[in-house]
Design a protein around this motif. Sequence first.
Motif, PDB file in Angstrom:
ATOM      1  N   ARG B   9       0.834  -1.208   0.000  1.00 22.20           N
ATOM      2  CA  ARG B   9       0.000   0.000   0.000  1.00 22.20           C
ATOM      3  C   ARG B   9       0.867   1.257   0.000  1.00 22.20           C
ATOM      4  O   ARG B   9       0.613   2.210  -0.734  1.00 22.20           O
ATOM      5  CB  ARG B   9      -0.931  -0.039   1.218  1.00 22.20           C
ATOM      6  CG  ARG B   9      -1.712   1.238   1.488  1.00 22.20           C
ATOM      7  CD  ARG B   9      -2.807   1.450   0.465  1.00 22.20           C
ATOM      8  NE  ARG B   9      -3.142   2.857   0.314  1.00 22.20           N
ATOM      9  CZ  ARG B   9      -4.159   3.461   0.909  1.00 22.20           C
ATOM     10  NH1 ARG B   9      -4.966   2.782   1.661  1.00 22.20           N
ATOM     11  NH2 ARG B   9      -4.398   4.732   0.726  1.00 22.20           N
ATOM     12  N   CYS B  12       2.322   1.844  -3.360  1.00 18.94           N
ATOM     13  CA  CYS B  12       1.290   2.394  -4.251  1.00 18.94           C
ATOM     14  C   CYS B  12       1.094   3.886  -4.003  1.00 18.94           C
ATOM     15  O   CYS B  12       1.001   4.676  -4.939  1.00 18.94           O
ATOM     16  CB  CYS B  12      -0.049   1.698  -4.009  1.00 18.94           C
ATOM     17  SG  CYS B  12      -0.284   0.271  -5.037  1.00 18.94           S
ATOM     18  N   ASP B  13       1.046   4.268  -2.718  1.00 20.03           N
ATOM     19  CA  ASP B  13       0.835   5.683  -2.367  1.00 20.03           C
ATOM     20  C   ASP B  13       1.971   6.550  -2.919  1.00 20.03           C
ATOM     21  O   ASP B  13       1.737   7.646  -3.433  1.00 20.03           O
ATOM     22  CB  ASP B  13       0.743   5.859  -0.844  1.00 20.03           C
ATOM     23  CG  ASP B  13      -0.609   5.388  -0.304  1.00 20.03           C
ATOM     24  OD1 ASP B  13      -1.522   5.165  -1.116  1.00 20.03           O
ATOM     25  OD2 ASP B  13      -0.737   5.238   0.923  1.00 20.03           O
ATOM     26  N   TYR B  82      -5.170   8.066  -3.503  1.00 23.35           N
ATOM     27  CA  TYR B  82      -6.283   7.106  -3.589  1.00 23.35           C
ATOM     28  C   TYR B  82      -7.503   7.625  -2.806  1.00 23.35           C
ATOM     29  O   TYR B  82      -8.639   7.596  -3.307  1.00 23.35           O
ATOM     30  CB  TYR B  82      -5.847   5.734  -3.046  1.00 23.35           C
ATOM     31  CG  TYR B  82      -7.031   4.842  -2.761  1.00 23.35           C
ATOM     32  CD1 TYR B  82      -7.740   4.256  -3.793  1.00 23.35           C
ATOM     33  CD2 TYR B  82      -7.478   4.645  -1.445  1.00 23.35           C
ATOM     34  CE1 TYR B  82      -8.854   3.478  -3.537  1.00 23.35           C
ATOM     35  CE2 TYR B  82      -8.580   3.867  -1.177  1.00 23.35           C
ATOM     36  CZ  TYR B  82      -9.272   3.289  -2.230  1.00 23.35           C
ATOM     37  OH  TYR B  82     -10.379   2.537  -1.969  1.00 23.35           O
ATOM     38  N   PHE B 133      -4.050  -3.287  -4.883  1.00 23.76           N
ATOM     39  CA  PHE B 133      -3.942  -3.440  -3.420  1.00 23.76           C
ATOM     40  C   PHE B 133      -4.312  -4.862  -2.985  1.00 23.76           C
ATOM     41  O   PHE B 133      -4.977  -5.022  -1.966  1.00 23.76           O
ATOM     42  CB  PHE B 133      -4.911  -2.520  -2.690  1.00 23.76           C
ATOM     43  CG  PHE B 133      -4.652  -1.047  -2.809  1.00 23.76           C
ATOM     44  CD1 PHE B 133      -3.400  -0.560  -3.121  1.00 23.76           C
ATOM     45  CD2 PHE B 133      -5.663  -0.144  -2.558  1.00 23.76           C
ATOM     46  CE1 PHE B 133      -3.176   0.804  -3.193  1.00 23.76           C
ATOM     47  CE2 PHE B 133      -5.452   1.211  -2.628  1.00 23.76           C
ATOM     48  CZ  PHE B 133      -4.204   1.690  -2.954  1.00 23.76           C
ATOM     49  N   TYR B 136      -3.393  -5.882   0.512  1.00 22.17           N
ATOM     50  CA  TYR B 136      -3.877  -4.857   1.432  1.00 22.17           C
ATOM     51  C   TYR B 136      -5.396  -4.923   1.570  1.00 22.17           C
ATOM     52  O   TYR B 136      -5.940  -4.833   2.676  1.00 22.17           O
ATOM     53  CB  TYR B 136      -3.450  -3.482   0.921  1.00 22.17           C
ATOM     54  CG  TYR B 136      -3.859  -2.368   1.834  1.00 22.17           C
ATOM     55  CD1 TYR B 136      -3.249  -2.203   3.070  1.00 22.17           C
ATOM     56  CD2 TYR B 136      -4.878  -1.503   1.482  1.00 22.17           C
ATOM     57  CE1 TYR B 136      -3.638  -1.195   3.919  1.00 22.17           C
ATOM     58  CE2 TYR B 136      -5.270  -0.496   2.324  1.00 22.17           C
ATOM     59  CZ  TYR B 136      -4.651  -0.341   3.539  1.00 22.17           C
ATOM     60  OH  TYR B 136      -5.045   0.647   4.384  1.00 22.17           O
ATOM     61  N   ALA B 195      -2.178   0.996   6.930  1.00 25.31           N
ATOM     62  CA  ALA B 195      -1.601   2.236   6.391  1.00 25.31           C
ATOM     63  C   ALA B 195      -1.870   3.408   7.312  1.00 25.31           C
ATOM     64  O   ALA B 195      -1.068   4.313   7.438  1.00 25.31           O
ATOM     65  CB  ALA B 195      -2.171   2.528   5.015  1.00 25.31           C
TER      66      ALA B 195
END
Lengths: 273, 201
Positions: B9, B12-13, B82, B133, B136, B195
């Motif tokens: 996660r 990805c962020d 997101y 995700f 996640y 997260a």
Amino acid sequence: MKTEEQRHSQLELCIPYVFGRLNPGNRKQFEAHLETGCEQCKRELSELYEAIALLPLLLKQEAPPSGLRQRILSRLSSKRSEPPRAAKPIPQRGVVEASVTKAPPRSWYLYASIVMGVLLIISLLFFLNDQLRTTGELEKKLTDLQAQIQEKQDILGILQVQKVEILQLANMDAGSQAFGRVFWEPEKRHAVVQVVNLIAEPADKQYQLWLVKEKKYLRVGEFDVNKEKSNVFAVMTLPVGERQEIEGFAITLEPRGGSTQPSGAIQLRGATK
Amino acid sequence: MQQNALAQRQQCDREDADLLKRIQRSDQRALATLYDRYAPVFYPFALRITGSHEVAEEVVHDVFVQVWEKGNSYATQNGSVYAWLAALSRMKALEKVRTSNQKKKGSDGEALQPRAPLENEEKQGGQETILVFKGYAEEVRNMLKNLSKLELRLLELSYYEGQSQSDLARMLRIPLGTIKAKMRRGIQKLRQAPAQEGKRP
């Protein structure tokens, strides 16, 4: 420098704000507060947005129709000329009519079968719709009952702890039979407000509980009183919990959604000293 | 497992923040990448709110066009990229529902209705292929088992149907204070997500 109560009051607005449910006045006020650069509220908002954004992850992921990506990218390429969005293809009436015209003549029983088929499908749809509505109503009733049980458990939870403070609330109108009580747990600041015989509020109003500290009214929460119940309990969280910090409680009638300061007449009041 | 999911996660962020910067510099490939990553999340999300495939498609269209045109409006108080996209999608989908309801008042047409999740589609995870995700999302699903049915229901009604806390109090006939307390508790549990934990100072 902001006091703890002011911060509490602003933080309380963060949840309705991220759900887009603050009334215009409160939203404007809250956004003005954010512009002052309150890091605590900004952090709170960021965490709340992040938290509720987890809900879409519970849904089954599904790619949109393949043409959408291209439509968006084409729109970006020709953004400056701003063309109208590509309409979804619609059936060409001329083509349909042409095919009907060209079709060979049908016998009457073929048309009768089609009509019967359509009627059957319509009846089936009505039946399914009825079944779905019944299921929805039952589900709503179940949620309703679960909510009531949960509420009772919350109230019992507060009343069962070893140290509970109680304050009686008296009515301010000699002709009224209304009275109330506030029970609260000082450590966790959980509270139950009980009101009896308060008249049902108009649709655009709500009763609001206030905590009085240093002669100032601190917002606690709103609740509804309807005609069906004369004895109403509501669970709330207080801005402060220790009795020596609390001068009293008051209940007023305010515009629905609550006010930041009392604007209506005090209906019930109680003082700790 | 949880560490891997959290790392996924966070990765990805970071990538999303980089993509957004590129979008702000008019890089179309960055927008295409962001679309490929999140359209499969926000399309069913918009469908859940509006109940219409066609309108859900419009919502996704409008969201990504807005990201392209107004990418600079993103602020850190909106959460991650997101979370910001989720908020934009929700707002646009609810706007479509409201507009449709207003139009319905003046005609006999049908208003948009939220689409109820299919059995096993929501909460249980179903058998779907998770596109983004993956690990996640599984962690989140496990964690959300800690929410009571009522807490989840209240959050869903607020989130997907835009119901205010006062509306919920009236609809469910329970005190507003209880609604607020339950929602606060539900959100608090959501905030226990990996997260979120990582973001706290």
